[in-house]
Design an enzyme around this catalytic site. Structure first.
Site, mmCIF file in Angstrom:
data_model
loop_
_atom_site.group_PDB
_atom_site.id
_atom_site.type_symbol
_atom_site.label_atom_id
_atom_site.label_comp_id
_atom_site.label_asym_id
_atom_site.label_seq_id
_atom_site.Cartn_x
_atom_site.Cartn_y
_atom_site.Cartn_z
ATOM 1 N N LYS A 29 49.456 61.608 40.321
ATOM 2 C CA LYS A 29 48.808 62.169 41.444
ATOM 3 C C LYS A 29 49.169 61.640 42.871
ATOM 4 O O LYS A 29 49.359 62.626 43.644
ATOM 5 C CB LYS A 29 47.232 61.840 41.274
ATOM 6 C CG LYS A 29 46.897 60.693 41.526
ATOM 7 C CD LYS A 29 45.307 60.455 41.527
ATOM 8 C CE LYS A 29 44.458 59.337 41.177
ATOM 9 N NZ LYS A 29 45.203 57.877 41.554
ATOM 10 N N ARG A 38 35.108 60.725 41.553
ATOM 11 C CA ARG A 38 35.341 60.121 40.261
ATOM 12 C C ARG A 38 34.138 59.984 39.164
ATOM 13 O O ARG A 38 34.324 59.828 38.197
ATOM 14 C CB ARG A 38 35.571 58.788 40.300
ATOM 15 C CG ARG A 38 37.005 58.134 40.025
ATOM 16 C CD ARG A 38 37.392 56.913 40.576
ATOM 17 N NE ARG A 38 38.342 56.321 39.740
ATOM 18 C CZ ARG A 38 39.637 55.731 40.188
ATOM 19 N NH1 ARG A 38 39.810 55.795 41.580
ATOM 20 N NH2 ARG A 38 40.358 55.125 39.516
ATOM 21 N N ARG A 65 55.999 51.528 37.058
ATOM 22 C CA ARG A 65 55.501 51.741 38.297
ATOM 23 C C ARG A 65 55.644 50.701 39.373
ATOM 24 O O ARG A 65 55.584 49.498 39.367
ATOM 25 C CB ARG A 65 54.152 52.379 38.322
ATOM 26 C CG ARG A 65 53.694 52.643 39.841
ATOM 27 C CD ARG A 65 52.371 53.434 39.930
ATOM 28 N NE ARG A 65 51.100 52.821 39.390
ATOM 29 C CZ ARG A 65 49.992 53.772 39.177
ATOM 30 N NH1 ARG A 65 49.914 55.064 39.684
ATOM 31 N NH2 ARG A 65 49.120 52.889 39.025
ATOM 32 N N ARG A 94 51.957 46.996 42.158
ATOM 33 C CA ARG A 94 50.763 46.800 42.470
ATOM 34 C C ARG A 94 49.989 45.691 41.743
ATOM 35 O O ARG A 94 50.104 45.494 40.323
ATOM 36 C CB ARG A 94 49.962 48.099 42.357
ATOM 37 C CG ARG A 94 49.961 48.811 43.512
ATOM 38 C CD ARG A 94 49.352 50.316 43.292
ATOM 39 N NE ARG A 94 48.062 50.416 42.576
ATOM 40 C CZ ARG A 94 47.290 51.606 42.207
ATOM 41 N NH1 ARG A 94 47.820 52.731 42.586
ATOM 42 N NH2 ARG A 94 46.544 51.289 41.421
ATOM 43 N N ARG A 114 41.057 50.435 33.081
ATOM 44 C CA ARG A 114 40.971 51.476 33.966
ATOM 45 C C ARG A 114 40.870 52.913 33.541
ATOM 46 O O ARG A 114 40.446 53.690 33.818
ATOM 47 C CB ARG A 114 42.148 51.282 34.865
ATOM 48 C CG ARG A 114 42.051 49.982 36.071
ATOM 49 C CD ARG A 114 43.266 49.708 36.699
ATOM 50 N NE ARG A 114 44.139 50.956 37.591
ATOM 51 C CZ ARG A 114 45.171 50.738 37.670
ATOM 52 N NH1 ARG A 114 45.949 50.051 37.443
ATOM 53 N NH2 ARG A 114 45.742 51.793 38.514
HETATM 54 P P1 AMP Z 1 43.960 54.128 42.408
HETATM 55 O O1 AMP Z 1 44.607 53.800 43.426
HETATM 56 O O2 AMP Z 1 43.031 55.554 42.279
HETATM 57 O O3 AMP Z 1 44.039 53.682 41.252
HETATM 58 O O4 AMP Z 1 42.345 53.329 42.753
HETATM 59 C C1 AMP Z 1 42.637 51.598 42.854
HETATM 60 C C2 AMP Z 1 41.321 51.105 42.626
HETATM 61 O O5 AMP Z 1 40.531 51.346 43.716
HETATM 62 C C3 AMP Z 1 40.361 51.486 41.349
HETATM 63 O O6 AMP Z 1 40.647 50.650 40.306
HETATM 64 C C4 AMP Z 1 39.065 51.175 42.075
HETATM 65 O O7 AMP Z 1 38.759 49.850 41.800
HETATM 66 C C5 AMP Z 1 38.930 51.515 43.295
HETATM 67 N N1 AMP Z 1 38.685 52.924 43.626
HETATM 68 C C6 AMP Z 1 39.457 53.935 43.857
HETATM 69 N N2 AMP Z 1 38.923 55.339 44.182
HETATM 70 C C7 AMP Z 1 37.477 54.715 43.712
HETATM 71 C C8 AMP Z 1 36.331 55.846 43.705
HETATM 72 N N3 AMP Z 1 36.428 57.028 43.860
HETATM 73 N N4 AMP Z 1 34.990 55.256 43.568
HETATM 74 C C9 AMP Z 1 35.157 53.871 43.412
HETATM 75 N N5 AMP Z 1 36.364 53.074 43.462
HETATM 76 C C10 AMP Z 1 37.531 53.553 43.603
#
Ligand code: AMP
Length: 219
Positions: free
Chosen positions: A14, A89, A128, A163, A174
């Site tokens: 994404k 989400r 990644r 990351r 996750r």
């Molecule tokens: P991502 O970059 O989408 O993998 O998000 C990294 C981290 O940010 C996730 O593991 C969550 O801890 C937090 N996070 C991202 N999007 C959300 C969301 N919509 N609601 C709650 N926590 C989020």
């Protein structure tokens, strides 16, 4: 131009697709993960709390995510549409998001599900690397999104990093948390007739997926 929401478990691409779409349609890419990571990078009290939750692969609370999003959507560059990645989400966030859209007079737009198997996601996570300076994402195992020069960002020439939450211990949690929380969300958007699914296969290039998304949007 309408807005695009990506629903996608980790490592389905994404981030890469959002960047491609953003450049092609001249609309901003808004990643909830990035909004939260910016807050962490600020070193604020809120940021310190967020880091603990994010490093453990947990979900940040509804109020924090909604407030950060509202602030971002009110900015002028969102007026012709935007790409929303990592939000909503779950159903609760979808409902809050619709209330927000009503309030600021914007449409829901397209919802695209990037469907990837857990095993392939884990393999991609292992490869990644991201740029801490401009947010670009690369993958050593996907030919067309490898960095041109080893460990250096193509765009800003900053050194690339893994990351802190990209590790084997958290990927499974996750992925499972994501799928558990989004099951109802997918059903909800299916019923609203706004959902399109793209299955991500092992040999799928980023450009292939991008072409499929453009077809959906240009329909
Ligand atoms: P991502 O970059 O989408 O993998 O998000 C990294 C981290 O940010 C996730 O593991 C969550 O801890 C937090 N996070 C991202 N999007 C959300 C969301 N919509 N609601 C709650 N926590 C989020």
């Amino acid at each position: 131009m309408k807005s695009i929401i990506f629903i996608s478990p980790p490592a389905a691409g994404k981030g890469t697709q959002s960047k491609l779409l953003s450049e092609y349609y001249h609309i901003p890419h808004i990643s909830m993960g990035d909004l939260l990571r910016n807050e962490v990078a600020c070193g604020s009290e809120l940021g310190k709390k967020l880091k603990v939750i994010m490093d453990a692969g947990g979900l940040v609370d509804a109020n924090t995510t909604l407030e950060l999003l509202e602030k971002r959507l009110m900015q002028d560059d969102c007026k012709n549409g935007y790409i929303l990645d990592g939000y909503p989400r779950n159903l609760q966030q979808a409902n809050s998001y619709e209330e927000l859209l009503n309030k600021i007079n914007k449409e829901l737009g397209y919802v695209i599900f990037l469907d990837i198997d857990k095993e392939l996601a884990a393999k991609r996570i292992a490869g990644r690397i991201v740029c801490p300076n401009c947010g670009s994402s690369y993958n050593l195992y996907i030919e067309d999104v490898k960095p041109k020069e080893e460990n250096i960002c193509d765009r800003c020439h900053h050194k690339l990093e893994k990351r802190s939450d990209d590790n084997e211990a958290t990927i499974e949690k996750r992925f499972d948390t994501y799928m558990e929380n989004t099951k109802d969300l997918l059903d909800y958007y299916k019923k609203l007739n706004v959902l399109t699914t793209i299955k991500i296969k092992e040999n799928e290039t980023a450009i292939n997926v991008f072409e499929k998304i453009k077809e959906i949007i240009n329909d």
